[in-house]
Enzyme design. Structure first.
Site, PDB file in Angstrom:
ATOM      1  CG  HIS A 181      -5.301   2.017   0.478  1.00 35.57           C
ATOM      2  ND1 HIS A 181      -5.315   0.890   0.903  1.00 35.57           N
ATOM      3  CD2 HIS A 181      -4.998   2.817   1.582  1.00 35.57           C
ATOM      4  CE1 HIS A 181      -5.331   0.674   1.970  1.00 35.57           C
ATOM      5  NE2 HIS A 181      -5.123   1.797   2.621  1.00 35.57           N
ATOM      6  CB  CYS A 184      -2.141  15.799  20.080  1.00 39.28           C
ATOM      7  SG  CYS A 184      -2.691  15.481  21.942  1.00 39.28           S
ATOM      8  CB  ILE A 242      -1.053  -0.001   1.185  1.00 36.01           C
ATOM      9  CG1 ILE A 242      -1.682  -1.466   1.251  1.00 36.01           C
ATOM     10  CG2 ILE A 242      -1.880   1.171   1.312  1.00 36.01           C
ATOM     11  CD1 ILE A 242      -2.387  -1.374  -0.145  1.00 36.01           C
ATOM     12  CD  GLU A 289     -11.898  10.423   8.131  1.00 35.20           C
ATOM     13  OE1 GLU A 289     -11.376   8.976   8.672  1.00 35.20           O
ATOM     14  OE2 GLU A 289     -11.320  11.196   8.571  1.00 35.20           O
ATOM     15  CG  HIS A 313      -4.532  -2.287  11.721  1.00 30.19           C
ATOM     16  ND1 HIS A 313      -4.178  -0.632  11.653  1.00 30.19           N
ATOM     17  CD2 HIS A 313      -5.572  -2.357  10.842  1.00 30.19           C
ATOM     18  CE1 HIS A 313      -4.685  -0.069  10.867  1.00 30.19           C
ATOM     19  NE2 HIS A 313      -5.426  -1.123  10.231  1.00 30.19           N
TER      20      HIS A 313
HETATM   21  N1  GLN Z   1       0.112   5.050   1.141  1.00 25.44           N
HETATM   22  C1  GLN Z   1      -0.152   5.161   2.666  1.00 25.44           C
HETATM   23  C2  GLN Z   1       0.726   4.303   3.701  1.00 25.44           C
HETATM   24  O1  GLN Z   1       1.183   3.069   2.989  1.00 25.44           O
HETATM   25  C3  GLN Z   1      -1.402   4.634   2.922  1.00 25.44           C
HETATM   26  C4  GLN Z   1      -1.718   5.164   4.260  1.00 25.44           C
HETATM   27  C5  GLN Z   1      -3.375   4.989   4.776  1.00 25.44           C
HETATM   28  O2  GLN Z   1      -4.027   4.607   3.951  1.00 25.44           O
HETATM   29  N2  GLN Z   1      -3.748   5.538   5.917  1.00 25.44           N
HETATM   30  O3  GLN Z   1       1.187   4.416   4.542  1.00 25.44           O
HETATM   31 ZN    ZN Z   2      -4.891   2.177   4.511  1.00 25.23          ZN
END
Ligand code: GLN
Ligand code: ZN
Length: 759
Positions: free
Chosen positions: A646, A521, A436, A610, A699
């Site tokens: 993404h 924060c 990603i 969101e 995660h």
């Molecule tokens: N390109 C970003 C990453 O890989 C995407 C982060 C995200 O989707 N919040 O960190």
């Molecule tokens: Zn993501």
């Protein structure tokens, strides 16, 4: 006399004192007594500051060590079973464990789920309830804090989250109806009100922001029942607070409840004043939210004063309160700390402390006190300087915006033709693998950046460091066998800040921190002016990375909606227009990447969902411009250039049409935790383009096996065509370590190979 009030003050402290104390406590370096002491000092300081700013009745119990929703659950003894023993034995440790989870030998308690507070970037903890459970008053924190302020000589209005909003935001672990618990919960509220009354509180603010949402009839009924019961007992006067939007179809309901006052958000919904004045029974206190608690701009005091005067003429000065629109939790504490901001910009801004000053000026002006006129004139001058500033308004941007046409947001050919052109250009195998974007941001990377920013590391040395990191990352991906590579994003601090820093029209504060959750924060950029891209932003790193490899290198951009959503946005033009400006700047970046030989470009839009408005009726309008903006970015390229997007979440059912309308060639989404269930939305819709459903939950430190990933991909293949599927993790790898990343990605590539073999 008109009363000035406030709905809530940031609790983190002007220098994030609460954050430092919390984290020291969690590390075991600060005893609880000292933490609680810090908290007490912050409260005292904030109460004094609010009084000095001219607030007659500041709030109490708006403070929290972690989150106000968690506090409410705790207060009414809504403790999930798995935490009961711990909470009873050690309440503070139990409280933090509910917020953060607890892992130690023999114990593995997962934290409460966290989710966004309405349409803000603040996250609250979702209380877990179950059918038939009891509630009871556990301690008396709101009473104690009320008395704490009174000992300082400050009369406050304690804040409670109302029972309807509390239940609305909770979930039941057994799938039962959470509103069935209302009649059990309300007596605990009544008992608390009685105690506050006995302690001497004249008013209590009951927050019911749920009243600005589309509420099913049973919930509206619950609201009537709850307040009928609460009104009956001995209690302080109740100020029912609505915010974040118009009461709309809940206005009659809110006006009919047996409470003593109603707060309206007149920043988001000034048009509701007239209807509210008509609906409110005589003698009801009306609180006008006139100063924006969600944004950082100075108030147009003349306009606010018109509303205040109008309301005063209808209800009388004694029935009127003036206040910010909502709690000031969502803005930074104090503009005074910003020494580096230029004078112009600074004169247009207002943080929590300044906002309270604005409330005071409005009240003074309403009462015709001396000095008010000068303050109003000062506000006019500031407003004029902003309205006419050449830094804010750039004719070339307006001209370009005027040239936007549907054609500009349209790729050259429909998807099937693009797909062929891309396949010819990229020659990717079935089930292509990619990631990603970010790779582990190790301590080494963060330290180098910090040194560079503080001037301890020279520019050239920092560049060389980043080049080495990027090269390592490219070689790593080649060795693991990934098909479409990324450069790793080592040069980026944050996916919005990195772009904001390179675009005109953005400003950054030094101390403009806003609580995101717990001790975390964020410091959102401030979009103050027309957006211009003075120079390419990412081309240097993408082309460097591409020069190292024969495999396709994916360019990596943050999408316009996400940039908008995670910034403070100007309030002098529609959000959609600001978004279009960002989109056009990014479009130029996309074209520059393409011209530099980058043939796959990902435009991340993790914040698209969101951004959805709180009311369904407003969804279509939002989605229309959000999708348009993405398409503006993406549509300039050749058919053979592959556009990815993404989104890191899993709920697509209600926005699938808009996501399809974005027409990205490939979308990667987070699916591993939902075990691919969310793909159903795509399948039902017959989503035509390609999808990379995440097979690896980034995660968690847990590394899935090859077989697990194959199983997920098999599930995906059941609902989508094999040639639609990509193989990738759920999201970026920036929080993971290199070792686990290597094992996980090797297995991911193996899984793709297995899939290719079993086609
Ligand atoms: N390109 C970003 C990453 O890989 C995407 C982060 C995200 O989707 N919040 O960190
Ligand atoms: Zn993501």
């Amino acid at each position: 006399m008109t009363l000035t009030t406030n709905l809530g003050f940031p609790r983190i402290g002007p220098r994030r004192e609460l954050k430092q104390a919390l984290e020291a406590h969690w590390r075991g370096e600060m005893p609880a007594t000292q933490l609680l002491d810090t908290a007490r000092q912050l409260r005292a300081r904030h109460w004094r500051l609010q009084r000095e700013a001219g607030i007659d009745l500041p709030p109490s119990n708006d403070f929290s060590l972690y989150d106000q929703v968690l506090d409410t659950a705790f207060l009414f003894d809504a403790i999930p079973r798995r935490y009961r023993a711990l909470v009873d034995a050690a309440p503070l440790a139990g409280y933090f464990a509910m917020a953060r989870g607890l892992q130690r030998p023999g114990t593995d308690l997962h934290a409460l789920e966290m989710t966004k507070w309405f349409d803000t970037n603040y996250h609250y903890l979702v209380p877990e309830l179950e059918a038939g459970q009891d509630f009871a008053l556990r301690g008396d924190a709101p009473v104690a804090q009320y008395l704490e302020a009174r000992r300082l000589g400050i009369e406050t209005r304690p804040v409670l989250i109302g029972p309807v909003t509390f239940l609305w935001l909770s979930k039941t672990v057994d799938g039962s109806d959470r509103f069935a618990l209302l009649d059990r919960l309300v007596p605990a509220y009544a008992q608390l009100l009685e105690k506050l009354h006995a302690a001497g509180a004249g008013w209590v603010q009951v927050d019911e922001p749920a009243l600005v949402l589309d509420l099913p009839e049973p919930v509206r009924d619950a609201c009537r029942r709850a307040y009928a019961a609460l009104a009956a007992g001995p209690r302080p006067k109740l100020m029912l607070a609505s915010y974040f939007g118009a009461l709309g179809d809940n206005l009659q309901l809110a006006a009919s409840l047996p409470v003593d006052g109603l707060h309206l958000d007149l920043v988001r919904a000034p048009e509701q004043l007239e209807a509210a004045l008509d609906a409110l029974p005589p003698g009801r206190m009306l609180s006008l939210g006139l100063v924006d608690g969600r944004n950082v701009w100075r108030t147009r005091l003349d306009n606010a004063l018109l509303l205040a005067r109008y309301a005063r003429n209808r209800v009388g000065a004694d029935n009127l309160c003036l206040a910010p629109s909502c709690s000031l939790l969502h803005v930074p504490v104090d503009l005074e700390g910003e020494k580096a901001l230029d004078a112009d910009l600074k004169s247009w801004l207002s943080f929590a402390r300044q906002k309270l000053g604005e409330v005071r000026v409005l009240a003074d002006a309403l009462e015709g006190r001396p000095g008010a006129e000068a303050a109003l004139e000062d506000a006019r001058l500031r407003f004029e300087s902003r309205r006419t500033s050449a830094r804010v308004h750039r004719p070339e941007v307006a001209q370009r915006l005027a040239t936007i046409s549907p054609a500009l947001a349209q790729r050259g050919s429909p998807y099937p033709a693009r797909r062929q052109a891309q396949q010819a250009a990229l020659a990717l195998p079935p089930y292509p693998t990619t990631t990603i974007g970010s790779f582990p941001q190790t301590r080494q990377v963060r330290e180098a950046r910090a040194k560079f920013k503080s001037g301890k590391l020279e520019g050239a040395a920092y560049e060389a460091f980043l080049e080495a990191q990027t090269e390592q990352c490219v070689r790593f991906q080649e060795q693991v066998g990934i098909d479409v590579l990324v450069h790793g994003e080592f040069e980026r601090n944050d996916m919005v800040e990195y772009f904001g820093e390179q675009l005109d029209g953005f400003a950054f504060t030094r101390l403009g921190w806003v609580q995101s959750y717990g001790s975390r924060c964020v410091k959102p950029p401030i979009i103050f002016g027309d957006v211009v891209r003075p120079a390419p932003m990412t081309v240097r790193w993408s082309t460097f990375a591409q020069s190292l490899t024969a495999r396709p290198m994916k360019g990596m951009l943050t999408g316009p909606v996400t940039v908008l959503q995670w910034s403070f946005v100007r309030d002098d033009q529609p959000r959609a227009d600001t978004c279009r400006q960002i989109a056009l700047a990014l479009r130029d970046e996309v074209l520059d990447l393409e011209a530099a030989g980058i043939r796959v470009i990902q435009i991340d839009e993790p914040a698209l969902r969101e951004g959805l408005p709180l009311r369904r009726a407003h969804w279509d309008a939002y989605l229309e411009w959000a999708v348009e903006c993405f398409r503006l970015c993406a549509s300039g390229v050749d058919d053979a250039t592959q556009i990815h997007t993404h989104m890191c979440y899993a709920e697509f059912n209600d926005i699938i049409q808009a996501v399809a309308a974005m027409d990205a060639d490939v979308i990667s989404i987070e699916t591993s935790r939902s075990r691919m269930e969310l793909l159903d939305a795509f399948a039902r819709f017959r989503y035509p383009n390609q999808i990379g459903p995440g097979v690896y939950d980034i995660h968690s430190p847990r590394i899935p096996t090859t077989a697990e990933m194959v199983e997920l991909l098999e599930k995906a293949r059941k609902v989508l065509a094999p040639d639609q599927l990509w193989v990738n993790p759920d999201c970026g790898l920036k929080t993971r370590g290199w070792e686990e990343t290597e094992v996980a990605l090797r297995r991911m590539v193996e899984a793709a190979v297995v899939m290719r073999g079993s086609a």
